[in-house]
Write a protein that holds these residues in place. Structure first.
Motif, PDB file in Angstrom:
ATOM      1  N   GLY A 322       0.788  -1.215   0.000  1.00 11.99           N
ATOM      2  CA  GLY A 322       0.000   0.000   0.000  1.00 11.99           C
ATOM      3  C   GLY A 322       0.825   1.271   0.000  1.00 11.99           C
ATOM      4  O   GLY A 322       2.059   1.246  -0.135  1.00 11.99           O
ATOM      5  N   LEU A 323       0.132   2.386   0.176  1.00  6.10           N
ATOM      6  CA  LEU A 323       0.750   3.717   0.110  1.00  6.10           C
ATOM      7  C   LEU A 323       0.331   4.569   1.305  1.00  6.10           C
ATOM      8  O   LEU A 323       0.221   5.794   1.192  1.00  6.10           O
ATOM      9  CB  LEU A 323       0.340   4.406  -1.203  1.00  6.10           C
ATOM     10  N   LYS A 324       0.121   3.926   2.437  1.00  5.26           N
ATOM     11  CA  LYS A 324      -0.387   4.629   3.615  1.00  5.26           C
ATOM     12  C   LYS A 324       0.599   5.670   4.134  1.00  5.26           C
ATOM     13  O   LYS A 324       0.195   6.743   4.609  1.00  5.26           O
ATOM     14  CB  LYS A 324      -0.695   3.619   4.723  1.00  5.26           C
ATOM     15  N   ASN A 325       1.892   5.383   4.076  1.00  4.63           N
ATOM     16  CA  ASN A 325       2.867   6.323   4.627  1.00  4.63           C
ATOM     17  C   ASN A 325       2.794   7.695   3.960  1.00  4.63           C
ATOM     18  O   ASN A 325       2.856   8.729   4.619  1.00  4.63           O
ATOM     19  CB  ASN A 325       4.283   5.764   4.490  1.00  4.63           C
ATOM     20  N   SER A 326       2.683   7.691   2.647  1.00  5.72           N
ATOM     21  CA  SER A 326       2.630   8.986   1.948  1.00  5.72           C
ATOM     22  C   SER A 326       1.356   9.735   2.288  1.00  5.72           C
ATOM     23  O   SER A 326       1.363  10.968   2.412  1.00  5.72           O
ATOM     24  CB  SER A 326       2.763   8.781   0.433  1.00  5.72           C
ATOM     25  N   GLN A 327       0.246   9.018   2.462  1.00  3.77           N
ATOM     26  CA  GLN A 327      -0.994   9.685   2.863  1.00  3.77           C
ATOM     27  C   GLN A 327      -0.828  10.345   4.225  1.00  3.77           C
ATOM     28  O   GLN A 327      -1.240  11.494   4.437  1.00  3.77           O
ATOM     29  CB  GLN A 327      -2.152   8.685   2.895  1.00  3.77           C
ATOM     30  N   ILE A 328      -0.221   9.631   5.176  1.00  3.99           N
ATOM     31  CA  ILE A 328       0.011  10.196   6.506  1.00  3.99           C
ATOM     32  C   ILE A 328       0.904  11.425   6.407  1.00  3.99           C
ATOM     33  O   ILE A 328       0.640  12.467   7.019  1.00  3.99           O
ATOM     34  CB  ILE A 328       0.638   9.140   7.432  1.00  3.99           C
ATOM     35  N   LYS A 329       1.971  11.296   5.627  1.00  2.00           N
ATOM     36  CA  LYS A 329       2.917  12.402   5.499  1.00  2.00           C
ATOM     37  C   LYS A 329       2.240  13.631   4.902  1.00  2.00           C
ATOM     38  O   LYS A 329       2.394  14.754   5.395  1.00  2.00           O
ATOM     39  CB  LYS A 329       4.094  11.970   4.631  1.00  2.00           C
ATOM     40  N   PHE A 330       1.468  13.442   3.835  1.00  2.00           N
ATOM     41  CA  PHE A 330       0.856  14.574   3.150  1.00  2.00           C
ATOM     42  C   PHE A 330      -0.239  15.223   3.994  1.00  2.00           C
ATOM     43  O   PHE A 330      -0.361  16.446   4.038  1.00  2.00           O
ATOM     44  CB  PHE A 330       0.281  14.147   1.805  1.00  2.00           C
ATOM     45  N   GLU A 331      -1.050  14.403   4.672  1.00  2.00           N
ATOM     46  CA  GLU A 331      -2.170  14.946   5.429  1.00  2.00           C
ATOM     47  C   GLU A 331      -1.735  15.542   6.767  1.00  2.00           C
ATOM     48  O   GLU A 331      -2.246  16.579   7.191  1.00  2.00           O
ATOM     49  CB  GLU A 331      -3.226  13.860   5.673  1.00  2.00           C
ATOM     50  N   ARG A 332      -0.789  14.876   7.435  1.00  2.00           N
ATOM     51  CA  ARG A 332      -0.446  15.302   8.791  1.00  2.00           C
ATOM     52  C   ARG A 332       0.675  16.328   8.812  1.00  2.00           C
ATOM     53  O   ARG A 332       0.591  17.343   9.507  1.00  2.00           O
ATOM     54  CB  ARG A 332      -0.070  14.083   9.633  1.00  2.00           C
ATOM     55  N   GLU A 333       1.724  16.083   8.066  1.00  2.00           N
ATOM     56  CA  GLU A 333       2.881  16.971   8.121  1.00  2.00           C
ATOM     57  C   GLU A 333       2.794  18.111   7.121  1.00  2.00           C
ATOM     58  O   GLU A 333       3.582  19.057   7.179  1.00  2.00           O
ATOM     59  CB  GLU A 333       4.167  16.168   7.909  1.00  2.00           C
ATOM     60  N   LYS A 334       1.863  18.014   6.183  1.00  2.00           N
ATOM     61  CA  LYS A 334       1.628  19.071   5.199  1.00  2.00           C
ATOM     62  C   LYS A 334       2.852  19.359   4.341  1.00  2.00           C
ATOM     63  O   LYS A 334       3.007  20.456   3.812  1.00  2.00           O
ATOM     64  CB  LYS A 334       1.172  20.372   5.889  1.00  2.00           C
ATOM     65  N   LYS A 335       3.714  18.379   4.187  1.00  2.00           N
ATOM     66  CA  LYS A 335       4.862  18.496   3.302  1.00  2.00           C
ATOM     67  C   LYS A 335       5.004  17.187   2.532  1.00  2.00           C
ATOM     68  O   LYS A 335       4.703  16.112   3.054  1.00  2.00           O
ATOM     69  CB  LYS A 335       6.155  18.778   4.079  1.00  2.00           C
ATOM     70  N   GLY A 336       5.486  17.287   1.319  1.00  2.34           N
ATOM     71  CA  GLY A 336       5.670  16.080   0.541  1.00  2.34           C
ATOM     72  C   GLY A 336       6.682  16.267  -0.567  1.00  2.34           C
ATOM     73  O   GLY A 336       6.688  17.302  -1.244  1.00  2.34           O
ATOM     74  N   ARG A 337       7.545  15.292  -0.722  1.00  2.00           N
ATOM     75  CA  ARG A 337       8.497  15.293  -1.822  1.00  2.00           C
ATOM     76  C   ARG A 337       8.160  14.087  -2.697  1.00  2.00           C
ATOM     77  O   ARG A 337       8.228  12.941  -2.257  1.00  2.00           O
ATOM     78  CB  ARG A 337       9.934  15.223  -1.307  1.00  2.00           C
ATOM     79  N   VAL A 338       7.774  14.361  -3.936  1.00  2.00           N
ATOM     80  CA  VAL A 338       7.312  13.323  -4.870  1.00  2.00           C
ATOM     81  C   VAL A 338       8.214  13.338  -6.094  1.00  2.00           C
ATOM     82  O   VAL A 338       8.458  14.402  -6.674  1.00  2.00           O
ATOM     83  CB  VAL A 338       5.846  13.569  -5.288  1.00  2.00           C
ATOM     84  N   ALA A 339       8.697  12.164  -6.485  1.00  2.00           N
ATOM     85  CA  ALA A 339       9.627  12.072  -7.619  1.00  2.00           C
ATOM     86  C   ALA A 339       9.065  11.177  -8.704  1.00  2.00           C
ATOM     87  O   ALA A 339       8.319  10.235  -8.441  1.00  2.00           O
ATOM     88  CB  ALA A 339      10.980  11.556  -7.147  1.00  2.00           C
ATOM     89  N   PHE A 340       9.464  11.477  -9.931  1.00  2.00           N
ATOM     90  CA  PHE A 340       9.071  10.713 -11.112  1.00  2.00           C
ATOM     91  C   PHE A 340      10.347  10.296 -11.820  1.00  2.00           C
ATOM     92  O   PHE A 340      11.075  11.135 -12.361  1.00  2.00           O
ATOM     93  CB  PHE A 340       8.195  11.561 -12.030  1.00  2.00           C
ATOM     94  N   LEU A 341      10.628   9.010 -11.840  1.00  2.00           N
ATOM     95  CA  LEU A 341      11.883   8.474 -12.364  1.00  2.00           C
ATOM     96  C   LEU A 341      11.574   7.588 -13.560  1.00  2.00           C
ATOM     97  O   LEU A 341      10.746   6.675 -13.470  1.00  2.00           O
ATOM     98  CB  LEU A 341      12.602   7.676 -11.271  1.00  2.00           C
ATOM     99  N   GLY A 342      12.238   7.826 -14.685  1.00  2.00           N
ATOM    100  CA  GLY A 342      11.983   6.996 -15.845  1.00  2.00           C
ATOM    101  C   GLY A 342      12.631   7.543 -17.096  1.00  2.00           C
ATOM    102  O   GLY A 342      13.587   8.326 -17.024  1.00  2.00           O
ATOM    103  N   GLY A 343      12.080   7.140 -18.248  1.00  2.00           N
ATOM    104  CA  GLY A 343      12.619   7.540 -19.534  1.00  2.00           C
ATOM    105  C   GLY A 343      11.815   8.671 -20.153  1.00  2.00           C
ATOM    106  O   GLY A 343      11.278   9.533 -19.463  1.00  2.00           O
TER     107      GLY A 343
END
Length: 685
Positions: A322-343
């Motif tokens: 799942g992806l629960k950690n990112s939901q907690i981080k985004f909702e509670r800490e109000k900060k998020g670093r999201v990356a897109f890696l590929g071609g």
């Protein structure tokens, strides 16, 4: 690597606010299967006969300031869309030309059946080439950005006939059917008054100006009225229905409908005329009651092709841990670093921009940093070694999207290397942040489609899934989803998706599936006692994975006999280059040479080069091992100084080693030289 502010993301994706419904469940009232409806329509929302209506301004690419129907500042055309409560599969729609609030009974029926109703204000352009151009762009917008059906039913009232026929003749493959009421089929009749009709002098002058006619004579010699050049429309067998008043003195049927339908039928086109003779005939017979609006609605329903099945995207998703950690981080800490890696599919705009917008919309109070780390032609091996530079330079990441299935296969990476590289990416990221959420995406290409149609799973997807399952990582199999949707008749590769670098339509197919996975993953609420959880780090699948990969920039002190450190290299042959591989430091050797030495530590070593038209062949060895030969010329090198990662050795003992490289006198027959240009060394220690 690029970091985007939210403001920039909004500017990039203002036209990409697309979403699909979470589930494809039966419609309890009508017994229909739900389509995946478009939402997030732009503009002011209101009600129209019990349905949601959105009014907005559409901006064609070719803006012509001051035309009637444009916004006050001359910047766009007023437009609207009326949305059904439950869309039919494939999102069919009706496009009204002129008078969108006249005789609306049929539209109400079609909305209830699941059709969208669209309108754009090109009113006083009389179906001119400029109007058709705006229609072309509005069509592409609705189809690509809002996923409406590729075929549309056209409705035209009175002068609306000029619009629908002129557009349909240019785009017969995009038209399911044509419905018209008292349509103008020849502007010489109306507004020109060169027949028995009443005409309109003011409209005639405006029409001549809009079409660019210098005189009446030039207008009368115009040979592309709706009734002209119907051959391609008839060849496409586009069904036509005209509702007319027999006493119409404004747009006389004898000068319009009867002539057009006679020509169309003689060309083999299917056509029907319904005379409306009951009720009060107003405005010299031009306004008459529609006796059977159900007949027109049934005509459009009958000639609208619906996909037999709309597939549920969830069957292509594996949430695993799942992806629960990112939901907690985004909702509670109000900060998020999201990356897109590929071609290149990640590098290009489209699904990535839409995901950025979705995240900011879903978590409006969160301060996001978006890291765009897609580089064309790159698969998992380059990603494993450039990860520290391109993704983790400013610290750990909370959520990362990774795609490499297309490039790993096309670049010829071995099964072993695909696993080592993907596992290396995962382990490196988890060491930087044990609570990171990851999503691996398998994008589509024709080879993967063919493999699935043979009942097999592409090997590269098997390899990436092996790593994902081992580490509990979420995956989205878009290669299988797109293949199945095409085979189910939802859309086509040639006309809709178009390429492994997807069209805007294809980009939104990707996005809506990703959004559905994220919606499912984050469907629960964050409780007060929910905490970030460190995911387990199991033993590696392959102990020689690239989990400690890093790039090492070349330096002047590394010069050897015949090797030159060039502080800012650029080609002299005018061939293409890629970012970060031109006007940058390179170790360059362009003829057979002495030995270049590089000391490193770790179990893996390689070089990242610019492999252009003159790429040569090198010989290399590790420590005191035997010399091995490597041709640097790729199948793309003839036209491009292509960034390419060559892994020279792996499975080495941990500790210190020496890499020696020399340029061979031998070369590929297609190459024009013997060059070796090294941008980076890389290793995994």
């Amino acid at each position: 690597m690029k970091r985007y502010s939210f403001a920039l993301i909004i500017s990039l994706v203002i036209s990409c606010f697309i979403s699909y419904a979470d589930d494809c469940l039966p419609d309890r009232q009508a017994g229909k299967q739900l389509s995946m409806p478009t939402v997030d329509w732009e503009g002011a929302k209101s009600q129209w006969k019990g349905f949601d209506r959105y009014d907005f301004v559409f901006f064609p690419e070719e803006q012509k300031v001051g035309l009637p129907g444009r916004s006050a500042d001359g910047g766009g055309l007023s437009a609207r869309i009326v949305v059904p409560k439950v869309a039919l599969p494939g999102n069919p729609w009706v496009w009204r030309a002129r008078f969108p609030d006249w005789h609306t009974e049929m539209d109400s029926i079609l909305l209830s059946e699941g059709f969208y109703i669209a309108y754009i204000n090109t009113n006083n352009q009389y179906g001119s080439p400029a109007a058709v151009d705006s229609w072309n762009q509005f069509y592409e917008y609705l189809v690509n950005q809002h996923q409406l059906s590729r075929k549309v039913a056209l409705e035209g009232v009175s002068r609306g006939g000029l619009f629908i026929y002129n557009w349909a003749k240019q785009n017969p493959e995009k038209v399911s059917c044509i419905y018209a009421e008292a349509p103008v089929c020849d502007f010489k009749s109306w507004p020109g008054r060169f027949g028995k009709g009443q005409g309109s002098a003011a409209d005639w002058e405006r029409l001549k100006q809009e079409y660019g006619f210098a005189s009446d004579e030039e207008a009368l010699n115009y040979a592309n009225n709706p009734m002209d050049n119907l051959e391609q429309l008839a060849l496409a067998k586009v069904p036509v229905m005209h509702m007319i008043g027999l006493k119409d003195e404004v747009v006389p049927p004898k000068e319009n409908t009867f002539l057009l339908i006679d020509r169309y039928v003689k060309l083999g086109g299917p056509a029907t005329i319904i005379p409306c003779t009951r009720g009060e005939q107003k405005l010299f017979g031009h306004h008459f009651p529609i006796e059977t609006p159900e007949l027109g609605a049934q005509f459009i329903l009958q000639h609208t092709e619906l996909p037999a099945k709309v597939l549920d995207a969830t069957q292509y998703h594996r949430l695993r841990s799942g992806l629960k950690n990112s939901q907690i981080k985004f909702e509670r800490e109000k900060k998020g670093r999201v990356a897109f890696l590929g071609g290149s599919i990640t590098y290009n705009g489209g699904w990535r921009d839409s995901i950025c917008n979705y995240l900011q919309t879903r978590f409006p109070d969160t301060d996001f940093e978006f890291i765009a780390a897609g580089i064309p032609s790159m698969g998992t091996t380059p990603a494993a070694f450039r990860l520290e530079r391109d993704v983790l330079a400013n610290g750990p990441v909370d959520l990362l999207f990774e795609e490499a299935a297309v490039n790993d296969a096309s670049n010829g990476r071995s099964d072993e290397e695909q696993v080592r590289a993907m596992e290396g990416i995962v382990r490196h990221l988890k060491k930087s942040n044990p609570a990171i959420d990851l999503v691996i995406m398998h994008f589509v290409d024709p080879d993967k489609m063919e493999t699935y149609r043979q009942g097999e799973v592409p090997k590269v997807i098997q390899n990436h899934e092996k790593v994902a399952a081992h580490y509990g990582i979420s995956t989205i199999n878009l290669a299988k989803e797109v293949t199945d949707r095409i085979d189910a008749g939802e859309f086509s590769w040639e006309e809709d998706f178009k390429n492994l670098h997807p069209s805007p339509f294809g980009q939104q197919v990707y996005y809506r599936s990703m959004k559905q996975l994220l919606d499912r993953a984050w469907s629960g609420f964050v409780a007060e006692d929910d905490k970030l959880t460190s995911y387990s780090m199991p033993d590696p699948i392959d102990s020689d994975n690239y989990g400690n990969g890093k790039l090492v920039a070349v330096e002047k002190k590394q010069e050897g006999k015949g090797w030159l450190f060039v502080p800012s290299w650029k080609p002299k042959d005018n061939k293409g280059t890629r970012a970060n591989y031109v006007n940058v430091p390179m170790l360059v050797c362009e003829k057979p040479s002495g030995i270049l030495k590089w000391n490193f530590e770790g179990n893996t070593v390689g070089i990242a080069v610019a492999a252009g038209p003159d790429a040569g062949t090198i010989e290399y060895r590790i420590d005191g091992g035997s010399w091995q030969q490597l041709d640097l010329f790729t199948r793309w090198s003839a036209h491009l100084h292509l960034p390419w990662y060559y892994t020279l050795a792996t499975g080495l003992d941990d500790g210190k080693h020496v890499l020696r490289i020399r340029v061979s006198a031998e070369k590929n027959k297609q190459s024009t030289g013997n060059a070796c240009r090294i941008r980076y060394f890389y290793c995994s220690d």
